[in-house]
Every structure is written in structure tokens, then in C-alpha cells.
Design a protein around this motif. Structure first.
Motif, short mmCIF file in Angstrom:
data_model
loop_
_atom_site.label_atom_id
_atom_site.label_comp_id
_atom_site.label_asym_id
_atom_site.label_seq_id
_atom_site.Cartn_x
_atom_site.Cartn_y
_atom_site.Cartn_z
N GLU A 12 42.91 52.53 43.21
CA GLU A 12 43.33 53.71 42.11
C GLU A 12 44.00 52.26 41.14
O GLU A 12 45.01 51.95 40.58
N LEU A 13 42.74 51.69 40.75
CA LEU A 13 42.66 50.59 39.93
C LEU A 13 41.67 50.91 38.97
O LEU A 13 40.63 51.16 39.16
N LYS A 14 41.90 50.51 37.62
CA LYS A 14 41.42 50.40 36.43
C LYS A 14 39.95 49.36 36.53
O LYS A 14 39.93 48.28 37.18
N ALA A 15 38.99 50.23 36.21
CA ALA A 15 37.64 49.72 36.72
C ALA A 15 37.62 48.26 34.93
O ALA A 15 36.57 48.75 34.57
N THR A 16 38.38 47.10 34.61
CA THR A 16 38.61 46.85 33.52
C THR A 16 37.52 45.50 33.97
O THR A 16 37.05 44.83 34.53
N PRO A 17 36.72 45.22 32.15
CA PRO A 17 36.07 44.11 32.68
C PRO A 17 35.76 43.36 33.06
O PRO A 17 35.08 42.31 33.48
N GLN A 18 37.71 42.08 33.28
CA GLN A 18 37.93 40.98 33.98
C GLN A 18 38.00 41.36 35.11
O GLN A 18 37.53 40.18 36.02
N ARG A 19 38.11 42.34 35.64
CA ARG A 19 38.33 42.94 37.55
C ARG A 19 37.32 42.83 37.59
O ARG A 19 36.84 41.93 38.82
N TYR A 38 37.70 30.60 38.10
CA TYR A 38 37.80 30.05 36.67
C TYR A 38 37.13 29.81 35.60
O TYR A 38 35.81 30.24 34.49
N GLU A 39 36.76 28.49 36.23
CA GLU A 39 34.66 27.72 35.62
C GLU A 39 33.62 28.50 35.64
O GLU A 39 32.99 28.53 34.40
N ALA A 40 33.30 29.24 36.73
CA ALA A 40 32.76 30.25 36.55
C ALA A 40 32.90 31.60 36.30
O ALA A 40 31.30 31.40 34.80
N LEU A 41 33.56 31.42 36.13
CA LEU A 41 33.88 33.37 34.48
C LEU A 41 33.86 33.30 33.24
O LEU A 41 33.30 33.60 32.50
N LYS A 42 34.63 31.61 33.16
CA LYS A 42 34.28 31.31 31.16
C LYS A 42 33.04 31.39 31.68
O LYS A 42 32.32 31.05 30.07
N LYS A 43 32.01 30.76 31.73
CA LYS A 43 30.06 30.66 31.75
C LYS A 43 29.86 31.82 31.16
O LYS A 43 29.24 32.23 29.82
N MET A 48 38.08 34.25 28.21
CA MET A 48 38.69 34.58 29.53
C MET A 48 39.96 33.62 29.85
O MET A 48 38.80 32.13 30.08
N SER A 49 41.12 33.89 30.02
CA SER A 49 41.82 32.81 29.52
C SER A 49 42.31 32.49 31.60
O SER A 49 42.04 33.35 32.12
N LEU A 50 42.18 31.38 31.93
CA LEU A 50 42.94 30.97 33.28
C LEU A 50 44.37 31.58 33.47
O LEU A 50 44.31 32.27 34.29
N ALA A 51 45.05 32.29 32.57
CA ALA A 51 46.88 33.58 32.90
C ALA A 51 46.01 34.90 33.33
O ALA A 51 46.60 35.56 34.14
N THR A 52 44.01 35.23 32.81
CA THR A 52 44.08 36.04 32.75
C THR A 52 43.48 36.24 34.41
O THR A 52 43.54 37.22 34.73
N THR A 59 46.57 40.78 40.95
CA THR A 59 46.86 42.15 40.97
C THR A 59 45.76 43.03 42.22
O THR A 59 46.40 43.46 42.73
N LEU A 60 44.47 42.10 42.05
CA LEU A 60 43.89 42.17 43.14
C LEU A 60 44.34 41.82 44.83
O LEU A 60 43.70 42.73 45.59
N LYS A 61 45.06 41.01 45.45
CA LYS A 61 45.35 40.28 46.18
C LYS A 61 46.30 41.81 46.38
O LYS A 61 46.93 41.92 47.60
N GLU A 62 47.80 42.27 46.15
CA GLU A 62 48.53 43.22 45.59
C GLU A 62 47.60 44.33 46.60
O GLU A 62 48.43 45.36 46.60
N LYS A 63 46.65 44.14 45.97
CA LYS A 63 46.01 45.87 46.20
C LYS A 63 45.44 46.07 47.22
O LYS A 63 44.76 46.77 47.56
#
Length: 137
Positions: A12-19, A38-43, A48-52, A59-63
Motif C-alpha cells: 500500500e505504498l505509492k510507486a514514486t520515482p524515488q522509491r 546514494y552514490e549509485a542513485l545520484k548517477k 536526488m538528495s541524501l535526505a530523500t 518508509t520502505l523499512k517500516e512497511k
């Protein structure tokens, strides 16, 4: 490989581009640290920030979509929990390999639940070896 969109939908999570990006990177089965992730995603996505990344991992851990793998070097590693599996960790080279559980592991879980009068949500199993096939001979 698992279906990222379906995995998010099941929880029940939105499929955001970041997720989606986080889960696809974790799907490469490298068990990255937060910095590696973070380094892989930044490429792929320089904005995308580290905070994101932290927020999405949290959120993914909580679920229950992502789990932390605690290794001896003290740096948490991350993995997608799409199905029960064991993490085989090499003490020599630090590699982490996913190993599928067999029927006996499910029987053990049922036995443990019965004996302890609990319902186990998830079993996080780590097996440590002195060396593995990836280590130099």
C-alpha cells in the motif's frame, strides 16, 4: 527479480520515482551501504538528495519492503525483502550472498511460533563463513 510496482502496491505504498529507483538499485543484489546506495542513485538522478534516500529507505523499512543487514564492519547494508532468504556473509572478503530458504526453514518457524506462542513477522537470518568462492585462493 521481483516486480517493483507490485511490491509497492502490495504494501500500500505509492510507486514514486524515488522509491522505484531505490528498489531497482537494491534489486541489483549488491547489498549496499547507505553511502553506496546514494552514490549509485545520484548517477541516475543527480537531483536526488541524501535526505530523500534516507526518507525512502525508512518508509520502505517500516512497511517491510526493505531490511537492514547488520554486518561485522558496523555499516548497515540494505536489501529488498521480496521473499524469505538467508544472508551468507563472508568474513574474509565481506561479500553478502542471498540464499533461498527451503521447506525446513518454514517448518522451524512454525515450530518456534508454536513453542514461544508468538507470530513471527519475518525471520532475519545471517550465516557467517570464514571464506567464500569470491575470496582469492
Amino acid at each position: 527479480m521481483y516486480d517493483v510496482i507490485q511490491l509497492l502496491k502490495d504494501k500500500e505504498l505509492k510507486a514514486t520515482p524515488q522509491r522505484i529507483s531505490v528498489l531497482k538499485e537494491l534489486g541489483r543484489k549488491t547489498h549496499p551501504t547507505m553511502d553506496d546506495l546514494y552514490e549509485a542513485l545520484k548517477k541516475e538522478n543527480p537531483s536526488m538528495s541524501l535526505a530523500t534516500v534516507y526518507k525512502n529507505i525508512s518508509t520502505l523499512k517500516e512497511k517491510g519492503v526493505v531490511i537492514e543487514v547488520n554486518v561485522a564492519d558496523g555499516k548497515m547494508r540494505y536489501d529488498v525483502y521480496s521473499k524469505p532468504h538467508i544472508h551468507l556473509i563472508c568474513q574474509q572478503c565481506g561479500s553478502i550472498e542471498d540464499v533461498d530458504c527451503d521447506e525446513s526453514m518454514y517448518q522451524y518457524q512454525m515450530c518456534l511460533e508454536s513453542n514461544q506462542h508468538v507470530k513471527i513477522e519475518r525471520m532475519d537470518i545471517i550465516a557467517t563463513v570464514k571464506s567464500c568462492s569470491l575470496c582469492p585462493k
